[in-house]
Every structure is written in C-alpha cells, then in structure tokens.
Design a protein around this motif. Structure first.
Motif, mmCIF file in Angstrom:
data_model
loop_
_atom_site.group_PDB
_atom_site.id
_atom_site.type_symbol
_atom_site.label_atom_id
_atom_site.label_comp_id
_atom_site.label_asym_id
_atom_site.label_seq_id
_atom_site.Cartn_x
_atom_site.Cartn_y
_atom_site.Cartn_z
ATOM 1 N N GLY A 58 14.101 121.896 66.250
ATOM 2 C CA GLY A 58 13.472 120.573 66.215
ATOM 3 C C GLY A 58 11.989 120.629 66.520
ATOM 4 N N TYR A 59 11.602 121.445 67.504
ATOM 5 C CA TYR A 59 10.176 121.600 67.807
ATOM 6 C C TYR A 59 9.413 122.152 66.595
ATOM 7 N N ILE A 60 9.996 123.155 65.944
ATOM 8 C CA ILE A 60 9.322 123.759 64.793
ATOM 9 C C ILE A 60 9.207 122.758 63.647
ATOM 10 N N LEU A 61 10.276 121.994 63.406
ATOM 11 C CA LEU A 61 10.232 120.977 62.348
ATOM 12 C C LEU A 61 9.185 119.916 62.655
ATOM 13 N N LEU A 62 9.048 119.564 63.922
ATOM 14 C CA LEU A 62 8.024 118.582 64.302
ATOM 15 C C LEU A 62 6.625 119.121 63.997
ATOM 16 N N ALA A 63 6.408 120.394 64.280
ATOM 17 C CA ALA A 63 5.102 120.997 63.977
ATOM 18 C C ALA A 63 4.843 120.992 62.472
#
Length: 492
Positions: free
Chosen positions: A310-315
C-alpha cells in the motif's frame, strides 16, 4: 544480439534445464543451482559498468529480422537494473538458506527447476519492451508459482494453489484483454510506439483501456480488495520459497505500474491516480489490521507485505519524479526487509517448534544473536530511524505533505504505529516471555536442533548487512532511485 541484455533470462533458463536433468541427484542438483545463483548475481554486477557507459543509461537488444517496434526487444535501464539486482540477491540468499534444510515441508526434486523458471519470468518482465511479451512473462511466473505451491500435493497445498490460481488467472485474463484492446486501438505493442499512438485515440477509449490494465495489475499486486489470494496461499510454501515469493512476485506488478504509468500511459489521467491512492490507503489499513489480528508469524508477515505494498502504491499514485523515486526506494527496501523477516521466522520455527506466537517463547535467553538479527529488519519495517524504512517513509511522506495530502499522511503514520505493535508482539512473544513448556521461572528451555544452521544464518546475515548498508548510507540507493525516476519521466 547483446548477450549481456539477454543473460538475466538466459542464465535462469539454463539453470532450470540443468537442474531438471539432475532431478534424481539431489546433492549435485542443489550445488549446481547455488552456483547458478552466484553466477547470476556476478553477471548483474558486471552489467553495472557497461550500463553506466551506455547512451541514455540503457542497454538494449532485439531478436529476429523484424525491426522495432514490431520485433521483440529487451532493454535494461536504471530501474530494470535495480529490480534485477533485487532478484539476483534474493535468489542467492534463498538458495543458500535451503542448504540448512529449514522448511515446513521437504523440498521436491522439481523445486529448483521451477524456482529458476520463476526467476526467468521475473527477470523477463523487468527487461521486456512490449506488452505481449510482458503478458508472456506473467504467464511463466504464474505457471511456476502454481507448481511451487502444489508440488507437495497435500490438501492444504492444493487448496492454496487453487486459491492463488483463481484470482491470478482472472487477473491474467484481464491483462490479456486490455493488451488486445490496446493493440486494437493503437496498432502497436512496443512501449514507445504505444505511448506515441495513445495521443491519437479518444479520451474515453484511453481511460477504459488503462483502467482495465491497472485493475489487472492490482490483482497481481494483492491490492485492496483483491488481496485474499496472498494470505490464503503463501503460508503453505517452504520458508525460502515464501521469502522469494514475497520479495519478487508482487514487485513485478509494482514495476509494471511504475513503467506503464510513468513512461507509456502519458500524459497521466489524474482521476486514475486519485483512485489508485485511495486503493493504496485501503491496502495499507487492511494489511496492517490483518497483521495485528493474527498470531502465526507467517500470516503476520504476509499481511505486512500487503500493507507495505500500500505504501508503494501510494508513492506511485503521487507520481512525478519524487513520487516515483520514493516508490523505487521503498520497493528495494521492502523486498530485502520482508524476505529477511520471513527467513528469520524459519529459524525461529526450528528452535521453537511452531509459528504460533502463543506456543513459543524464551528465545532471547538461549539465542540472543537471533533477537539481534530479528531486530534489524523489524525496526526497518516499522520505520525507526536511522533504518532504511525510516528513509523510505520520509521520501513518501515528504511528497504527501508537499502535495497537501494531510489525511494520507496521517493514515500512513497510524499504519506505522500499528506495524510497530505487530513487530513488538513477535518480539515479546517469541523472545521475551518464557516458553510455555517451562514451568519453573528459573529454568531455561533448551530445544534440540539437528540441522546445520550456518547457511541459514549466513543468508540472513547477508540481508541484514544490506539493510544496514542502505540504512547508514541512504543517499547511495536514493541516487539510483532518483536517476531511475528521472529516466522514467524522460528527464535523463
């Protein structure tokens, strides 16, 4: 044909063929596999100098008599090189870990051939230059992954393989459908040719095709709400294969999103990035809540994989050079950290006899070195300074703040706190509390261990050393990530 560009696929395929021939001779098969993993890593190291000297920092090659954009082309740029390095490092560490024989189930004679086939598919996805061959490599990954899941033929393994297959096969069909529509609309499959042709098609058609493509990739990446296949399947794998899956498979989908949204589907469609951001937020929250709920270490770590994705997708959703650089940095950090934690969970299982935190304990008194090895990736996963997870989250949160996304920033910080809770749960339950079999508080529990632990400890130590390296010298990885992001945006 440039052999250096083809080697990331050719070497694993050659290793797969040789290990198939040696499938009835376990010791030679394993040592040939380990030698192949070393050669793959050395090959990627040798690739660095030519890449630095190449025009536009990219090595390319094509096959057959058809010129681009109709021929098959491979290309290794800075982003591809970073992803190939992760793949090679994880292959070597996981095969080294196998030497200890630590697993929830015996390794089959076809484990290594399928593993190298998987690595060939992963590497092919990182260097292909057209959509159809991207689909082909996704298929190679899917076939090998299902084989590794089902290879033991137990009910739990077949059930896990079926659950993995259903959603991923549906994602593959959506991917193929979107590629067919893309070809019908543009008449091309090559990334650069498609990017140039997209300007001529209507906005509704473009939105439909890109949306379908993103949905297909989000299934592969285990994003909300189609994440259930991962916690339903990964925990049945042998620990080194589980670590390899966690480090690489979802990262192929992350790479695909980065490559297509930043280099092919441009200019970007703002509404898609907004929706992707909220999917990322939901993925973070659902993943960390699942990790907080469970007591099985494997399930905890699988749900944390979902949360960190989720963090990577947000970035990626934040887009731009800084957002992409944060996504690339976070991807490298998470691949190493999560694989390291899973391998450590395998060592804990060997000593404690269970993955259930309620049934184990007392490890700090008998194996303090294991507690230290666990603390390094655990603190990094949480994002405690100065570990690599802290720098990854700083890059991400700096971008959310600069774009005025206060709510996203707050949720990301709350998820970090819940991640800390999960890691503390493992720490206190596995290391600090007395083992349930110890009745006398003054007694020390001593397990019986017959396996040779040295290869497993070496593999984990290598990953911990990499974590410490990128933690203490974060600018080195950030410079690579920034160059890759600039190259994706056509600014380098």
């Amino acid at each position: 044909m440039n052999f250096l560009v083809v080697s990331p696929v050719l070497l694993p395929l050659l290793a797969a063929a040789i290990t198939v021939i040696l499938r009835y001779r376990q010791a030679p098969q394993y040592w040939i596999g380990l030698l192949a993993a070393v050669l793959i890593l050395l090959n990627h190291c040798l690739m660095y100098a030519p890449l630095q000297q190449a025009p536009q920092l990219a090595l390319s090659s094509q096959f057959g008599e058809w010129p681009l954009p109709y021929g098959i082309g491979f290309q290794i740029d800075v982003l591809s090189y970073i992803m190939l390095t992760i793949s090679a490092l994880m292959t070597l560490c996981c095969l080294l870990f196998m030497l200890s024989g630590l697993s929830t189930r015996p390794l089959n004679s076809l484990t290594l051939p399928l593993t190298f086939g998987l690595i060939a598919g992963v590497n092919g996805s990182f260097i292909t230059q057209d959509f159809f061959n991207l689909y082909v490599w996704f298929e190679v990954i899917l076939i090998c992954a299902i084989g590794l899941l089902a290879i033991g033929r137990k009910i739990s393994q077949l059930d896990a393989a079926f659950k993995y297959m259903v959603l991923n096969l549906f994602g593959t069909l959506l991917l193929l459908t979107s590629i067919a529509l893309l070809y019908g609309a543009t008449g091309n499959l090559n990334f650069q040719a498609v990017q140039a042709a997209l300007a001529a098609i209507s906005a509704p058609t473009k939105l439909m095709i890109i949306t379908l493509f993103i949905v297909a990739v989000l299934i592969k990446v285990a994003a909300f709400p189609v994440f259930t296949w991962m916690p339903a399947s990964y925990h049945t794998l042998p620990i080194p294969i589980m670590a390899l899956f966690s480090a690489l498979l979802t990262k192929v989908a992350v790479y695909t999103l980065l490559r297509t949204l930043s280099q092919v589907f441009t200019p970007s469609i703002e509404i898609l990035h907004g929706v992707l951001a909220w999917i990322a937020i939901c993925t973070m929250v659902v993943g960390v809540l699942g990790a907080a709920y469970h007591w099985d270490m494997r399930r905890i770590l699988v749900f944390h994989s979902i949360s960190q994705i989720g963090y990577i997708l947000l970035a990626i959703a934040l887009s731009g050079t800084d957002g992409n650089a944060a996504a690339i940095y976070y991807t490298f950090h998470h691949s190493i950290v999560k694989a390291c934690l899973i391998l450590i969970a395998g060592i804990i299982y060997l000593y404690a006899g269970s993955y259930d935190l309620r049934k184990i304990g007392g490890l700090y008194n008998i194996k303090p070195w294991l507690a230290i090895l666990f603390a390094i990736p655990a603190l990094s996963l949480v994002g405690i300074p100065p570990f690599s997870g802290f720098w990854a989250k700083v890059l991400l949160l700096r971008e959310t703040i600069e774009q005025g996304r206060a709510l996203w920033t707050a949720i990301a910080l709350i998820v970090s706190v819940l991640t800390l809770y999960s890691m503390m749960k493992i720490w206190f339950e596995a290391f600090c509390k007395p083992h349930p079999l110890v009745c006398d508080s003054n007694s020390v529990w001593q397990p019986t261990v017959r396996q040779n632990l040295k290869p497993a400890v070496i593999a984990v130590s290598i990953l911990c050393a990499v974590i410490l390296f990128i933690s203490l010298l974060p600018n080195l990885l950030y410079d690579f990530s920034a160059r890759a992001a600039l190259q994706l945006g056509g600014l380098l």
